[in-house]
Design a protein around this motif. Structure first.
Motif, PDB file in Angstrom:
ATOM      1  N   LEU A  11       0.840  -1.196   0.000  1.00 22.94           N
ATOM      2  CA  LEU A  11       0.000   0.000   0.000  1.00 22.94           C
ATOM      3  C   LEU A  11       0.880   1.252   0.000  1.00 22.94           C
ATOM      4  N   TYR A  12       1.920   1.275   0.832  1.00 20.71           N
ATOM      5  CA  TYR A  12       2.747   2.471   0.972  1.00 20.71           C
ATOM      6  C   TYR A  12       3.484   2.848  -0.298  1.00 20.71           C
ATOM      7  N   THR A  13       3.768   1.886  -1.158  1.00 18.71           N
ATOM      8  CA  THR A  13       4.431   2.222  -2.425  1.00 18.71           C
ATOM      9  C   THR A  13       3.522   3.043  -3.332  1.00 18.71           C
ATOM     10  N   LEU A  14       2.222   3.036  -3.075  1.00 25.97           N
ATOM     11  CA  LEU A  14       1.274   3.783  -3.908  1.00 25.97           C
ATOM     12  C   LEU A  14       0.972   5.172  -3.368  1.00 25.97           C
ATOM     13  N   LEU A  15       1.437   5.476  -2.162  1.00 26.80           N
ATOM     14  CA  LEU A  15       1.188   6.794  -1.571  1.00 26.80           C
ATOM     15  C   LEU A  15       2.351   7.740  -1.862  1.00 26.80           C
ATOM     16  N   PRO A  16       2.048   8.989  -2.157  1.00 33.73           N
ATOM     17  CA  PRO A  16       3.122   9.946  -2.410  1.00 33.73           C
ATOM     18  C   PRO A  16       3.768  10.455  -1.124  1.00 33.73           C
ATOM     19  N   HIS A  17       3.326  10.005   0.031  1.00 32.04           N
ATOM     20  CA  HIS A  17       3.838  10.462   1.308  1.00 32.04           C
ATOM     21  C   HIS A  17       4.776   9.426   1.915  1.00 32.04           C
ATOM     22  N   GLY A  18       5.549   9.860   2.887  1.00 32.18           N
ATOM     23  CA  GLY A  18       6.435   8.955   3.582  1.00 32.18           C
ATOM     24  C   GLY A  18       6.244   9.036   5.080  1.00 32.18           C
ATOM     25  N   GLY A  19       6.800   8.078   5.779  1.00 33.48           N
ATOM     26  CA  GLY A  19       6.805   8.079   7.235  1.00 33.48           C
ATOM     27  C   GLY A  19       5.429   8.189   7.854  1.00 33.48           C
ATOM     28  N   ASP A  20       5.342   9.011   8.894  1.00 38.05           N
ATOM     29  CA  ASP A  20       4.095   9.160   9.645  1.00 38.05           C
ATOM     30  C   ASP A  20       2.989   9.838   8.841  1.00 38.05           C
ATOM     31  N   MET A  21       3.329  10.456   7.719  1.00 33.99           N
ATOM     32  CA  MET A  21       2.291  11.095   6.896  1.00 33.99           C
ATOM     33  C   MET A  21       1.507  10.082   6.066  1.00 33.99           C
ATOM     34  N   ARG A  22       1.886   8.831   6.108  1.00 32.39           N
ATOM     35  CA  ARG A  22       1.081   7.781   5.487  1.00 32.39           C
ATOM     36  C   ARG A  22      -0.071   7.489   6.434  1.00 32.39           C
ATOM     37  N   LEU A  23      -1.209   8.085   6.176  1.00 33.68           N
ATOM     38  CA  LEU A  23      -2.326   8.035   7.111  1.00 33.68           C
ATOM     39  C   LEU A  23      -3.244   6.829   6.907  1.00 33.68           C
ATOM     40  N   ILE A  24      -3.264   6.275   5.720  1.00 34.24           N
ATOM     41  CA  ILE A  24      -4.168   5.168   5.401  1.00 34.24           C
ATOM     42  C   ILE A  24      -3.461   3.849   5.700  1.00 34.24           C
ATOM     43  N   GLU A  25      -4.137   2.965   6.407  1.00 37.07           N
ATOM     44  CA  GLU A  25      -3.530   1.697   6.801  1.00 37.07           C
ATOM     45  C   GLU A  25      -3.974   0.511   5.960  1.00 37.07           C
ATOM     46  N   LYS A  26      -5.143   0.619   5.337  1.00 40.19           N
ATOM     47  CA  LYS A  26      -5.647  -0.550   4.613  1.00 40.19           C
ATOM     48  C   LYS A  26      -6.605  -0.128   3.494  1.00 40.19           C
ATOM     49  N   VAL A  27      -6.430  -0.743   2.337  1.00 38.87           N
ATOM     50  CA  VAL A  27      -7.440  -0.682   1.284  1.00 38.87           C
ATOM     51  C   VAL A  27      -8.328  -1.896   1.496  1.00 38.87           C
ATOM     52  N   VAL A  28      -9.586  -1.649   1.760  1.00 37.94           N
ATOM     53  CA  VAL A  28     -10.539  -2.724   2.026  1.00 37.94           C
ATOM     54  C   VAL A  28     -11.046  -3.312   0.716  1.00 37.94           C
ATOM     55  N   HIS A  71      -6.267   5.223  -4.996  1.00 36.80           N
ATOM     56  CA  HIS A  71      -7.095   4.761  -6.108  1.00 36.80           C
ATOM     57  C   HIS A  71      -6.385   5.013  -7.440  1.00 36.80           C
ATOM     58  N   GLY A  72      -5.852   6.218  -7.601  1.00 37.92           N
ATOM     59  CA  GLY A  72      -5.112   6.519  -8.827  1.00 37.92           C
ATOM     60  C   GLY A  72      -3.927   5.600  -9.022  1.00 37.92           C
ATOM     61  N   GLY A  73      -3.209   5.318  -7.942  1.00 41.40           N
ATOM     62  CA  GLY A  73      -2.064   4.416  -8.023  1.00 41.40           C
ATOM     63  C   GLY A  73      -2.465   2.998  -8.388  1.00 41.40           C
ATOM     64  N   LEU A  74      -3.561   2.528  -7.822  1.00 38.06           N
ATOM     65  CA  LEU A  74      -4.044   1.181  -8.149  1.00 38.06           C
ATOM     66  C   LEU A  74      -4.494   1.084  -9.601  1.00 38.06           C
ATOM     67  N   LEU A  75      -5.185   2.108 -10.085  1.00 44.82           N
ATOM     68  CA  LEU A  75      -5.616   2.108 -11.488  1.00 44.82           C
ATOM     69  C   LEU A  75      -4.417   2.143 -12.431  1.00 44.82           C
ATOM     70  N   ALA A  76      -3.418   2.974 -12.092  1.00 41.53           N
ATOM     71  CA  ALA A  76      -2.217   3.053 -12.927  1.00 41.53           C
ATOM     72  C   ALA A  76      -1.481   1.715 -12.929  1.00 41.53           C
ATOM     73  N   ARG A  77      -1.319   1.122 -11.765  1.00 35.88           N
ATOM     74  CA  ARG A  77      -0.621  -0.170 -11.667  1.00 35.88           C
ATOM     75  C   ARG A  77      -1.350  -1.242 -12.461  1.00 35.88           C
ATOM     76  N   GLN A  78      -2.682  -1.216 -12.408  1.00 37.00           N
ATOM     77  CA  GLN A  78      -3.477  -2.192 -13.150  1.00 37.00           C
ATOM     78  C   GLN A  78      -3.211  -2.103 -14.648  1.00 37.00           C
ATOM     79  N   SER A  79      -2.924  -0.896 -15.130  1.00 37.06           N
ATOM     80  CA  SER A  79      -2.656  -0.718 -16.562  1.00 37.06           C
ATOM     81  C   SER A  79      -1.163  -0.757 -16.879  1.00 37.06           C
ATOM     82  N   GLY A  80      -0.348  -1.205 -15.900  1.00 37.63           N
ATOM     83  CA  GLY A  80       1.080  -1.364 -16.139  1.00 37.63           C
ATOM     84  C   GLY A  80       1.873  -0.072 -16.071  1.00 37.63           C
TER      85      GLY A  80
END
Length: 150
Positions: A11-28, A71-80
């Motif tokens: 999940l963290y590889t898809l967020l543009p933030h690092g460290g403690d600024m990664r606020l989301i813990e899970k994609v359900v 969501h944007g990261g997941l869509l982009a990854r899905q399309s390679g």
């Protein structure tokens, strides 16, 4: 529809933030137009958005924005591809139904629904809630970096 859950380093590889600024813990769950996430980071005493020991509900917009980025990261990854960075350029119709996020004992559930994705522009509705409390809702516009826009 593709439905998958995601957490941790993937999940963290898809967020543009690092460290403690990664606020989301899970994609359900997510699909082509919606994403549902969950987190308890609003309860962390070291949440970087806290001021004077409190976490204002105004920061619900950041939780919504990170959900949209996932969501944007997941869509982009899905399309390679890899999702380029972007700017949150507009918040509209934001309604805060509570004053402080840190008063909530239950995990936050964040849903974002993509309304538009066209030429580097994206528009989402977002809703934050717990099982029993509507926390915040609104609409956000994002402009995504692209080689053409640089």
């Amino acid at each position: 529809m593709l439905a998958r859950s995601l957490e941790g380093d993937e999940l963290y590889t898809l967020l543009p933030h690092g460290g403690d600024m990664r606020l989301i813990e899970k994609v359900v769950d997510w699909d082509e137009t919606k994403i549902q996430c969950q987190t308890s980071s609003h309860r962390n005493s070291d949440n970087p958005l806290r001021s004077n020991g409190r976490l204002s509900a105004v920061h619900a917009a950041e939780y919504g924005a990170q959900t949209m980025a996932l969501h944007g990261g997941l869509l982009a990854r899905q399309s390679g591809q890899q999702q380029p960075g972007g700017y949150l350029v507009s918040l509209r119709g934001v309604k805060l139904h509570i004053r402080y996020l840190d008063e909530l004992d239950a995990p936050l559930q964040i849903q974002a629904t993509q309304l538009l994705a066209d030429s580097g522009n994206m528009l989402y509705d977002f809703v934050l809630k717990t099982e029993s409390v509507l926390v915040a809702e609104g609409r956000a516009a994002v402009i995504v970096h692209s080689e053409q826009n640089r």
